[in-house]
Motif scaffolding. Structure first.
Motif, PDB file in Angstrom:
ATOM      1  N   ILE A 128      51.189  31.975  31.350  1.00 53.34           N
ATOM      2  CA  ILE A 128      51.824  30.853  31.341  1.00 53.34           C
ATOM      3  C   ILE A 128      53.129  31.092  32.014  1.00 53.34           C
ATOM      4  N   ILE A 129      53.760  32.138  32.243  1.00 56.11           N
ATOM      5  CA  ILE A 129      54.578  32.358  33.327  1.00 56.11           C
ATOM      6  C   ILE A 129      54.155  32.215  34.522  1.00 56.11           C
ATOM      7  N   GLY A 130      53.008  32.980  34.864  1.00 57.72           N
ATOM      8  CA  GLY A 130      52.205  32.739  36.082  1.00 57.72           C
ATOM      9  C   GLY A 130      52.446  31.324  36.633  1.00 57.72           C
ATOM     10  N   ASN A 248      46.078  40.811  40.592  1.00 55.16           N
ATOM     11  CA  ASN A 248      45.227  40.028  39.599  1.00 55.16           C
ATOM     12  C   ASN A 248      45.622  38.805  39.149  1.00 55.16           C
ATOM     13  N   PHE A 249      46.846  38.721  38.493  1.00 56.87           N
ATOM     14  CA  PHE A 249      47.437  37.423  37.968  1.00 56.87           C
ATOM     15  C   PHE A 249      47.986  36.674  38.936  1.00 56.87           C
ATOM     16  N   ALA A 250      48.466  37.114  40.075  1.00 61.33           N
ATOM     17  CA  ALA A 250      48.833  36.203  41.202  1.00 61.33           C
ATOM     18  C   ALA A 250      47.520  35.353  41.735  1.00 61.33           C
ATOM     19  N   LYS A 251      46.401  35.971  41.853  1.00 60.23           N
ATOM     20  CA  LYS A 251      45.429  35.279  42.297  1.00 60.23           C
ATOM     21  C   LYS A 251      44.817  34.544  41.075  1.00 60.23           C
ATOM     22  N   ALA A 252      45.013  34.687  39.775  1.00 57.93           N
ATOM     23  CA  ALA A 252      44.509  33.877  38.648  1.00 57.93           C
ATOM     24  C   ALA A 252      45.608  32.635  38.597  1.00 57.93           C
ATOM     25  N   SER A 253      46.964  32.942  38.918  1.00 54.45           N
ATOM     26  CA  SER A 253      47.738  31.564  38.565  1.00 54.45           C
ATOM     27  C   SER A 253      48.326  31.140  40.182  1.00 54.45           C
ATOM     28  N   TYR A 266      49.017  36.535  48.560  1.00 57.59           N
ATOM     29  CA  TYR A 266      49.210  36.440  47.227  1.00 57.59           C
ATOM     30  C   TYR A 266      50.590  37.456  46.999  1.00 57.59           C
ATOM     31  N   ALA A 267      51.377  37.239  46.065  1.00 59.36           N
ATOM     32  CA  ALA A 267      52.479  38.035  45.535  1.00 59.36           C
ATOM     33  C   ALA A 267      51.633  39.152  44.640  1.00 59.36           C
ATOM     34  N   TRP A 268      52.596  40.292  44.408  1.00 62.11           N
ATOM     35  CA  TRP A 268      52.264  41.289  43.637  1.00 62.11           C
ATOM     36  C   TRP A 268      53.089  41.087  42.186  1.00 62.11           C
ATOM     37  N   THR A 269      52.589  41.412  41.186  1.00 66.87           N
ATOM     38  CA  THR A 269      53.418  41.241  39.897  1.00 66.87           C
ATOM     39  C   THR A 269      53.355  42.446  38.908  1.00 66.87           C
ATOM     40  N   THR A 270      54.237  42.376  38.130  1.00 72.84           N
ATOM     41  CA  THR A 270      54.374  43.329  37.272  1.00 72.84           C
ATOM     42  C   THR A 270      54.656  42.866  35.922  1.00 72.84           C
ATOM     43  N   SER A 271      54.558  43.573  34.922  1.00 76.03           N
ATOM     44  CA  SER A 271      55.060  43.159  33.574  1.00 76.03           C
ATOM     45  C   SER A 271      55.406  44.228  32.528  1.00 76.03           C
ATOM     46  N   TRP A 272      56.411  44.074  31.746  1.00 71.89           N
ATOM     47  CA  TRP A 272      56.766  45.305  31.010  1.00 71.89           C
ATOM     48  C   TRP A 272      57.374  44.909  29.804  1.00 71.89           C
ATOM     49  N   GLY A 273      57.370  45.621  28.757  1.00 75.38           N
ATOM     50  CA  GLY A 273      57.897  45.167  27.377  1.00 75.38           C
ATOM     51  C   GLY A 273      58.084  46.386  26.271  1.00 75.38           C
ATOM     52  N   VAL A 274      59.107  46.047  25.556  1.00 77.59           N
ATOM     53  CA  VAL A 274      59.134  46.779  24.385  1.00 77.59           C
ATOM     54  C   VAL A 274      59.282  45.757  23.149  1.00 77.59           C
ATOM     55  N   SER A 275      59.044  46.353  21.930  1.00 74.25           N
ATOM     56  CA  SER A 275      59.128  45.234  20.777  1.00 74.25           C
ATOM     57  C   SER A 275      59.760  45.917  19.594  1.00 74.25           C
TER      58      SER A 275
END
Lengths: 504, 504
Positions: A128-130, A248-253, A266-275
């Motif tokens: 959704i952010i993509g 991968n997600f840049a191509k998908a989105s 296509y851009a290169w993307t990252t994601s990162w999280g803590v919970s």
């Protein structure tokens, strides 16, 4: 041997998983809710999350990250965009299919207003952010795009454990887009290292940072990096992850930009999280058989003032002394935040123990005799409940910051010692199997730990160990031994040892 | 007359609803998402919410309120517990019916794993929090219980407008339980007044506080109190509500306590909330035909520094001057927070206008000639874009706090003047109908305002006006005229005038 009575029962040795639940209860951190797999985070637990959030949010923003907010719901077609991603998340998601309830003839309510397309309650928001990023990025001048979101996510879980694994949990998810692979990779590691600093310096938990094996990667990622911490049952807990998503997600989105050379890329993307899992880590790593032990830097409160009034005549004087001390303490700063003071003026006997169970770093008993000497009676949560000392009031107030720092450091050192004690380099398969096998299968006591052993890189060997022992490769550590050796399973050559453990 | 070109088109006069959408776009606050009725809050918009949150959160905590977190999902049976409540919320809710997606033979995905009981995505949390309260409250010593939650909620909406009405929105919901009706009522009004102080002092929006008529009450409440603010199209916007719930939800959720006299009693509860709608109010009340105008106290940034470089040789010197000024400004405090500075070093012509559209309170152009005089060229968002003045750099830095306060006060005064200009006491039915009827029905220009008129208290008269004019009773104000008079519809006696308006 005399067995000391403990405030929490069972003890860690007796039944570690049940001890964990009882600490949460004794400290009043959270409760299971009647909603399947969801928990209620009570004020004493939520304050930890607020503190974690505040510190991390500041660290993110210092690197140029901005917060935003994206929809809770993801259209089914979005989730389907990345093949591995949907594979990883479709099996355990909450699906919204209707948009109202309608009364039936017998007075019940049934779902009505079916949706044309089901919506998934976000398990994570890459897709959704993509979609937004595909509109926000047009030129290389729009990059890097550095966005973070604090929110709730849902992953349907059948076997849940408070803070560690719940259907709904709170987290932050950072999402960035870059013009080059190198820049995206640098950001992936930068955020991992921020998590590392935070977990070590604030949660007082030493971590091992490294790369995941392919089978443990985030669904859709090119590479996943993680932090692994050791709990007191010697299991590993993943305290945060950072993903290099490649294109991968840049191509998908369709996140595309025009380069300085006017080419579409296509851009290169990252994601990162803590919970909120970090709270589970704090509980499991530091607490003891008397309840929670909180690292001062993220504690819900730093000090509990406990006025002790036995004669009604003393009440006004004791309360006045206590309140004045509370105000003075609140005026002091501890790592940029005001000292948080709890005044417990209840007329009950057990209040000292209540605060031990809640893990407050410092307890201060204040009675008429203490006041007569301008002194207070101080207990520290990093020491035995019986070890209390009379301290001049002014010395206590004047030194509180350094005492809190000392407690913080003690907790870290203790956790580091524990990890070192239970981390071993294992070269032989027999030793490896023995290390991870409890002596009495009927009553599997706490056993094992972190094993640094060689692995050839083949998923078959990884699976064999997982099937036989429920042990997984936690990470291929960045630091440490770089010497080659034979794979613990097949004997083939490996470059360097990897970290094996049972894990949460 | 010469018509000035404006940065936003259409203007407020030309098409107010479309102007609102265009301001949001021009200021880069938010965007519609492909998820029906949901919006994406972009960084410049989300920063407003963070500021609103920080201030309100501090105000709540000062009164003893603690934050907690409750499940996103509400079991259907919980929602059904309070008859009026389910009636009010069942018609527009997101219903989760399945817990996974399953691949079909043709490669699609369909919902699978049907739930035994559908779950509702929370539209508000009285019932799920009431369930926890029933466990947390046992004795009168557990009261009052003062809890707040910052979260997302979902109310399915067919016609949406960003910030004003979206299917998902962010809010806080406070929930308290008390031993007596009086204490609960006092808390209800205390929180209303906190909202009032916040909206007036931080959002620079004058409000009218009062009680809702029965038909406008929160479903399940005994009484609802609200704040009403006037937007620039003279419509009312409800900026917050506080509900006295009596014992309705305590009875539905079994929130019982043992009194000091050892009798079992139901608690008295309240709830109160404000949402991201407040951002809609800020936009609608203060912005102009050049875009957003932000009250300094909640602005996403306080000042934009705009280095102007025409010759490459000047770049280093101009940037150095700018960065030094940024650091100095960031070191200053504005109402307890650090001044937030944006440095826009893009080499584009329109950047001054970009920051006008984004509503930043102060814009500072910095070119080589300014620097030669140790001066800067300052524009204020509460004045015309053409009105800019050269100010000594040191005077600017030294006086920024008082200038921001002046802008804040100007926005409030302007909004108050506007409201007073468009608030009228109307005694006759004909005048009332004329006031709320646009002159040309084909092109309904901005018209009407707040009418203070008598109402007999009968729902029939209220409905008549709503049906005829789409005008509702916004509240029965606490303050103001207490003189009696005849009902504007039926002529029956009323005690005091009430506030009528068209509303969002």
């Amino acid at each position: 041997m005399k067995v000391e009575k403990t405030a929490v029962s069972p003890t860690r040795q007796e039944d570690y998983p049940e001890w964990y639940q009882q600490v949460i209860k004794a400290a009043d951190l959270a409760e299971n809710s009647p909603v399947r797999g969801c928990m209620v985070i009570k004020p004493w637990g939520y304050a930890l999350w607020e503190n974690i959030k505040n510190v991390l949010d500041g660290m993110f923003k210092e690197t140029g990250v901005k917060n935003a907010y994206f929809p809770l719901f993801i259209p089914k077609r979005f989730l389907e965009k990345e093949a591995q991603h949907v594979e990883g998340f479709a099996k355990e998601c909450a699906v919204v299919t209707h948009h109202r309830l309608e009364a039936t003839e017998d007075g019940g309510l049934v779902p009505a207003g079916p949706l044309d397309e089901p919506l998934i309650v976000r398990p994570t928001s890459e897709t959704i952010i993509g979609d937004s990023f595909s509109r926000w990025v047009a030129s290389h001048r729009d990059l890097p795009l550095l966005i973070n979101q604090w929110c709730n996510v849902v992953r349907w879980e059948m076997r849940t454990r408070m803070f560690m694994r719940t259907s709904e949990f709170l987290w932050q998810e950072g999402h960035t887009a870059h013009a080059t692979a190198q820049e995206a990779m640098e950001r992936t590691l930068q955020m991992l290292h921020i998590y590392g600093r935070f977990v070590e310096n604030y949660l007082a938990l030493p971590v091992i940072q490294g790369e995941k094996s392919e089978s443990e990667r985030f669904p859709g990622a090119v590479n996943t990096y993680c932090l692994e911490a050791m709990m007191q049952d010697r299991k590993a807990l993943q305290a945060g992850t950072s993903h290099f998503l490649g294109q991968n997600f840049a191509k998908a989105s369709e996140i595309k930009y025009q380069s300085a050379e006017e080419k579409e890329e296509y851009a290169w993307t990252t994601s990162w999280g803590v919970s909120t899992r970090l709270i589970g880590a704090v509980i499991m790593a530091h607490s003891d058989d008397n309840g929670l032990v909180l690292p001062p830097k993220i504690a819900s409160a730093h000090v509990a003032l406990l006025p002790i009034v036995k004669k009604a005549d003393d009440r006004a004087m004791v309360m006045e002394f206590t309140q004045a001390m509370a105000r003075e303490l609140e005026g002091r700063k501890y790592h940029g935040q005001s000292i948080v003071v709890e005044v417990d003026d209840r007329d009950t006997g057990g209040k000292n123990w209540d605060w031990i169970k809640k893990g407050v770093p410092l307890r201060v008993e204040i009675g008429p005799r203490d006041i007569a000497q301008n002194a207070v009676f101080v207990g520290r949560r990093d020491r035995s409940p019986r070890e209390k000392e009379s301290v001049s009031r002014d010395v206590f107030v004047g030194s509180i910051v350094s005492v809190l720092d000392e407690i913080q450091q003690n907790l870290f050192n203790r956790a580091l010692d524990f990890r070192q004690e239970h981390t071993v380099a294992i070269g032989s398969r027999d030793d490896f199997y023995a290390f991870f096998t409890p002596k009495d299968q009927q009553k599997p006591e706490i056993h094992g730990g972190f094993a640094l052993s060689h692995w050839c890189g083949n998923a078959r060997c990884e699976t064999k160990i997982k099937d036989d022992l429920s042990v997984t490769i936690r990470c291929i550590p960045f630091d440490g031994d770089k010497e080659g050796g034979p794979c613990i399973v097949c004997g083939q050559r490996s470059d360097k040892p990897v970290l094996f453990a049972k894990a949460y």
